[in-house]
Design an enzyme around this catalytic site. Structure first.
Site, PDB file in Angstrom:
ATOM      1  N   ASP A 320      -5.570  33.675 -65.732  1.00 17.67           N
ATOM      2  CA  ASP A 320      -5.612  32.667 -64.633  1.00 17.67           C
ATOM      3  C   ASP A 320      -6.709  33.061 -63.598  1.00 17.67           C
ATOM      4  OD1 ASP A 320      -5.551  30.203 -63.356  1.00 17.67           O
ATOM      5  OD2 ASP A 320      -3.953  30.775 -62.202  1.00 17.67           O
ATOM      6  N   GLU A 323     -12.613  32.858 -62.183  1.00 22.02           N
ATOM      7  CA  GLU A 323     -13.728  32.611 -62.044  1.00 22.02           C
ATOM      8  C   GLU A 323     -14.722  33.682 -61.262  1.00 22.02           C
ATOM      9  OE1 GLU A 323     -11.107  30.984 -61.083  1.00 22.02           O
ATOM     10  OE2 GLU A 323     -11.080  29.934 -62.863  1.00 22.02           O
ATOM     11  N   ASP A 435      -6.505  22.653 -62.351  1.00 29.58           N
ATOM     12  CA  ASP A 435      -5.395  22.154 -61.586  1.00 29.58           C
ATOM     13  C   ASP A 435      -5.829  20.508 -61.472  1.00 29.58           C
ATOM     14  OD1 ASP A 435      -4.346  24.539 -61.606  1.00 29.58           O
ATOM     15  OD2 ASP A 435      -5.177  24.852 -59.381  1.00 29.58           O
TER      16      ASP A 435
END
Ligand code: GLC
Length: 734
Positions: A320, A323, A435
């Protein structure tokens, strides 16, 4: 200036400068380039530091692709900024999400596709500034532009996958239901969740471990107070069919004596700032350093860390925050302190407070921060992060798989979800869609993205079922569980502070309906898994928008119906309080409609092409089985592989001839690549008023061992419908 090379039939690579080796393309590119004066379809404009590609769209042109993006399936009418970002508010106007997939199709008066292999920001203005112009800005003079001069979309995708690699194959259990929550705080809670699934007879294969399993959010640690005897805990759950899936975040907490931090620092494995110091940014654990995944040594170091889990029989993970997500850098923090100081004595600041708020939010995922750190690439060069930003998640996955699993568990299949991704990522891992919210609109968003991501090679993917942020109503969760049952990744996940979303978190009736949906999903695995393996070997998407199989304006506009494998068209109900929905049945085919609730209850009818309103009560989802196609179902189980599947039932509407290839392998290893799998070619043929049924076994031999892989199924039952809705039954022992 571009030079060109034909890399595959009708696929031309246009290269400018010296592109960064993103490894998106695995097909070898030779040095054999020709000079290029012409550039098909596009007007190419060269500026001092960038290129622009302009395509004049016909008014009937549709634009598909771009993978993980918000907005319509047809990308026209919006601006997209392909710069991976952790934006948790997925409203339709947003132009960036977690991944970057610059691969698009033009479907209209001209038909072609293109892919731009450039890992910095690319801006696609598709009829936004000027309604008929598509302008693509690539802010570099070093990149590859691939043009697919091919009309057929299946053929384009096949070629795209020949370039970038075939989609990865997760273990068979990953077709089971998966339960997640931010967070299950300790082992007892997870054990209770597992027990509830089994006690309530609700099938489930995986339970996720979100950030709270770690000690102070330190990656590759487990909080021993909350998870004493972690190894036994994992082992016991496995015995009961549950796979644990821990989250892995890249930010390494700055803390003396924490081995991951110490090793990274000592060996220069972290990204550097402009002064050559380890770059500092805050994420969950507080101040952290980011591993430099663009560097092979760092990847190797990181990849081996997964051994901590694989040694305990855990082979599945979700990478996770890659980015990478930045809550704030030190620079951003100092700015905030300044704002704080400036606020003193300014109680009546009015509009200034609004502006201050904007500045505060600006701290997270700030472009200036991304410009302020550097990588040491495999060739030794120093690269500014901003120019390769979109690679971070993909290279984290490469560290996990190529430098990790390939060495430590080489023959083991794994499930690896990543939040961020780039072209080529699909061959080693997949993504979930980040999300989302428990909003009805986000079911439609999921369906659009599912189709676009499949076109970009992410065949196995899905969104947080039930919605991640905000609170879900029982009705919404039920409808979403129905949709999710027809997406490859079937994971229910919800955020900290929101209403719980496990099936048993709701009233009894809601729980019962959810149990039935999940059982329906499990019963369809013999179909889904067979079709998935076929789609990977044939390089044809598993999920298909209708415009891939049918012609005409009508189907090009359909976003909320799609093909799940080659036989089933799904039409989920996705609006509040609806007791049915409109469905378009395309082409010339008839359809066998199954308004499905329980796996063993049939509510079947025959439909001809056209537009219909189909009733579907809260416990029902309309499925349409295509004429002369088949599906296979079996008895559901508590988890995939609990028992051998010895009997399957074949269902279909047959007016001529229908075939289905049923597929089996061990579901866990990569031995299928060596021939350790078996198939059964199932045929139903109508001759006059008679039906003929046949099954041909194809049991493959593993060339390494000489062993034949034998089919486990012993019996095939047939429930075949004719065009009047009469049912013809048969059983074949094999
Ligand atoms: C991010 C992830 C989400 C996870 C949360 C806490 O928001 O996208 O899935 O639950 O972080 O780790």
């Amino acid at each position: 200036m571009f030079k060109k090379q034909m890399v595959l039939d009708d696929v031309i690579l246009f290269r400018t400068g010296k592109p960064f080796n993103t490894t998106a393309v695995i097909k070898e590119i030779t040095d054999d380039f020709d000079n290029s004066d012409d550039f098909p379809y596009f007007e190419v404009k060269e500026y001092e530091n960038y290129y622009e590609f302009v395509y004049e769209m016909d008014k009937d042109d549709y634009v598909y692709g771009l993978g993980e993006q918000l907005g319509a399936l047809n990308k026209r009418g919006k601006e997209y900024k392909l710069y991976s970002t952790d934006d948790p508010i997925h409203t339709p106007e947003k132009g960036s999400l977690y991944g970057s997939h610059p691969f698009a199709f033009i479907d209209g008066s001209k038909k072609f596709a293109f892919m731009i292999d450039f890992p910095g920001e690319i801006v696609f203005d598709i009829g936004y500034t000027h309604k008929d112009l598509m302008t693509i800005k690539v802010p570099s003079k070093d990149f590859d532009f691939y043009l697919f001069d091919i009309e057929d979309k299946y053929e384009v995708i096949k070629k795209y996958l020949e370039l970038t690699g075939s989609p990865f194959v997760p273990p068979k259990w990953s077709w089971g239901f998966q339960q997640c929550r931010w967070s299950y705080p300790d082992a007892d809670t997870i054990n209770n969740i597992a027990e509830s699934f089994r006690k309530d007879g609700i099938p489930c294969d995986a339970i996720y471990m979100d950030i709270d399993y770690m000690k102070d959010y330190k990656v590759f640690t487990v909080d021993e107070e909350k998870f004493p005897n972690f190894e036994d805990f994992a082992k016991n759950l496995k015995k009961d069919g549950f796979k644990l899936v821990p989250i892995i975040d890249p930010g390494v907490k700055i803390e003396d004596n924490y081995s991951v931090y110490e090793e990274g620092k000592e060996n220069n494995y972290f990204c550097k700032d402009k002064d050559g110091e380890d770059f500092v940014a805050a994420v969950w654990p507080g101040l952290t350093h980011f591993p430099d995944f663009l560097n092979k040594e760092a990847r190797k170091w990181w990849g081996e860390k997964y051994k901590f889990f694989t040694d305990k029989g855990i082979y599945s993970f979700w990478n996770d925050m890659n980015e990478p997500s930045i809550f704030y850098s030190l620079k951003g923090f100092n700015k905030l302190v300044e704002i704080g100081e400036n606020l003193r004595g300014n109680e009546d600041m009015g509009i200034k407070s609004f502006l201050a708020k904007e500045q505060m939010f600006d701290m997270a995922n700030n472009r200036e921060d991304y410009k302020s750190f550097y990588h040491r690439a495999d060739d030794g060069s120093t690269v500014n992060h901003d120019l390769v930003h979109n690679l971070y998640g993909y290279f984290m996955a490469k560290a996990t798989v190529e430098e990790g699993f390939d060495n430590i568990i080489p023959n083991q299949r794994y499930l690896l979800l990543s939040r961020s991704s780039y072209l080529g990522h699909h061959r080693i891992a997949t993504i979930w869609m980040g999300d989302n919210m428990s909003w009805w609109d986000h079911m439609l968003v999921q369906m659009r993205m599912l189709q676009s991501l499949n076109m970009a090679g992410f065949f196995y993917t899905g969104a947080d079922v039930g919605g991640f942020g905000s609170n879900a109503s029982p009705e919404l969760v039920i409808r979403w569980m129905q949709l999710g049952a027809f997406t490859p990744l079937y994971r229910n996940h919800s955020a900290l502070g929101t209403r719980e979303q496990e099936p048993f978190a709701f009233d009894e009736e809601t729980k019962d309906i959810m149990r039935d949906i999940i059982r329906l999903r499990y019963s369809l695995i013999p179909y889904s898994y067979s079709e998935y393996m076929k789609s990977v070997s044939e390089l044809r998407p598993f999920i298909k928008p209708l415009h891939m199989d049918y012609e005409g304006k009508r189907v090009k506009e359909i976003e909320d119906q799609y093909m799940y494998g080659d036989s089933i068209m799904v039409a989920p109900v996705h609006t509040q309080n609806a007791k049915g929905r409109f469905v378009h049945l395309p082409g010339d085919d008839k359809w066998l409609c199954w308004v499905a609730s329980k796996y063993d209850e049939r509510k079947m009818s025959i439909y001809f092409p056209g537009d219909f309103y189909v009733d579907a009560d809260l416990n029902e989802i309309p499925l349409f089985i295509k004429e002369n196609k088949l599906i296979t179902i079996s008895e559901p189980m508590n988890y995939v592989g609990e028992k051998e599947i010895e009997e399957i039932t074949v269902i279909g509407l047959v007016t001529d001839k229908a075939e289905f290839t049923y597929y089996e392998d061990d579901g866990e290893t990569k031995d299928y690549q060596k021939g350790k799998f078996a198939e059964a070619l199932i045929t139903v043929e109508k001759e006059g008023n008679e039906y003929k049924f046949s099954v041909e076994k194809d049991e493959h031999e593993n060339p390494e061992t000489g062993e034949t892989y034998e089919l486990a199924i012993k019996r095939i039952k047939f429930e075949i419908y004719d065009e009047h809705g009469n049912i013809i039954e048969n059983t074949i022992e094999i």
